[in-house]
Design an enzyme around this catalytic site. Structure first.
Site, PDB file in Angstrom:
ATOM      1  N   ASP A  81      33.478  30.439  36.659  1.00 41.23           N
ATOM      2  CA  ASP A  81      34.076  31.665  37.195  1.00 41.23           C
ATOM      3  C   ASP A  81      34.847  31.331  38.463  1.00 41.23           C
ATOM      4  OD1 ASP A  81      34.664  34.319  37.605  1.00 41.23           O
ATOM      5  OD2 ASP A  81      32.678  34.865  38.287  1.00 41.23           O
ATOM      6  N   GLU A  92      39.628  39.172  42.451  1.00 41.65           N
ATOM      7  CA  GLU A  92      38.910  39.912  41.410  1.00 41.65           C
ATOM      8  C   GLU A  92      37.561  40.408  41.935  1.00 41.65           C
ATOM      9  OE1 GLU A  92      36.858  39.228  37.077  1.00 41.65           O
ATOM     10  OE2 GLU A  92      36.471  37.967  38.817  1.00 41.65           O
ATOM     11  N   GLU A  93      36.761  39.491  42.464  1.00 40.28           N
ATOM     12  CA  GLU A  93      35.438  39.867  42.942  1.00 40.28           C
ATOM     13  C   GLU A  93      35.485  40.783  44.172  1.00 40.28           C
ATOM     14  OE1 GLU A  93      35.598  36.545  41.785  1.00 40.28           O
ATOM     15  OE2 GLU A  93      34.092  36.630  40.212  1.00 40.28           O
ATOM     16  N   ASP A 149      38.350  35.125  31.364  1.00 40.97           N
ATOM     17  CA  ASP A 149      37.551  34.805  32.545  1.00 40.97           C
ATOM     18  C   ASP A 149      36.183  34.333  32.067  1.00 40.97           C
ATOM     19  OD1 ASP A 149      36.592  34.549  35.104  1.00 40.97           O
ATOM     20  OD2 ASP A 149      36.478  36.682  35.519  1.00 40.97           O
TER      21      ASP A 149
END
Length: 180
Positions: free
Chosen positions: A14, A47-48, A75
């Site tokens: 990730d 993204e996070e 992803d």
């Protein structure tokens, strides 16, 4: 990424596995004969942190969003021994049917589990704007995600090549349906 001083998260699963597949797809689809579709290969940051990059792009596109035939988000695609999850499958029945048909015919992945779309990755800002969008995430054990153990040596890459072929097959099937 990191969390505090001295903690480094390598990010092999990730997000490097998805990034690698995007680059592999770009290489494949840009070599040889001119493809039927135009492709845009995008990698988003944040993204996070709340889908920052993909949200920004969806709100400030370089070309009209209505011209997009399909967003395919990749992803955490470095495992696959237990199959793959297709997010937005129920919301995108035509695309999900293509994925299931291809997988049945070629047995690319052990199983394709369909799940509702959620705000869990970069496909979602496009989905919110009614752009066809799906998201693949492989299932299976790896060294970790969001931690210091997420290193390349712990990724089995069990389903990587077959997921790659499945994604290529989606674009071929969309073209076939459009030209018949």
């Amino acid at each position: 990424g990191s969390f505090g001083e001295g903690n480094y998260f390598p990010g092999a699963s990730d997000n490097a596995s998805g990034t690698a597949m995007v680059l592999d797809l770009a290489r494949q689809l840009s070599s040889g004969k001119k493809p039927w579709y135009s492709y845009a290969f995008m990698l988003f940051s944040g993204e996070e942190a709340g889908l920052v990059g993909s949200t920004w792009y969806a709100n400030n596109p370089l070309f009209p969003l209505e011209k997009i035939k399909l967003v395919i988000n990749l992803d955490m695609v470095g495992t696959g021994q237990d199959g793959v999850i297709l997010f937005n499958g129920p919301q995108r029945p035509m695309e999900a049917a293509i994925v299931q048909k291809l997988n049945e015919a070629k047995q690319y992945m052990k199983i394709v589990d369909e799940r509702d779309g959620t705000a869990n990755s970069d496909h979602y800002p496009f989905h919110q704007k009614d752009v066809p969008a799906i998201f693949f995430l492989t299932k299976g054990r790896a060294g970790g995600g969001h931690n210091t153990f997420d290193t390349a040596d712990k990724l089995p890459l069990y389903g990587y090549e077959n997921l790659f072929k499945l994604v290529i097959g989606i674009t071929s099937e969309l073209q076939r349906q459009e030209t018949e």
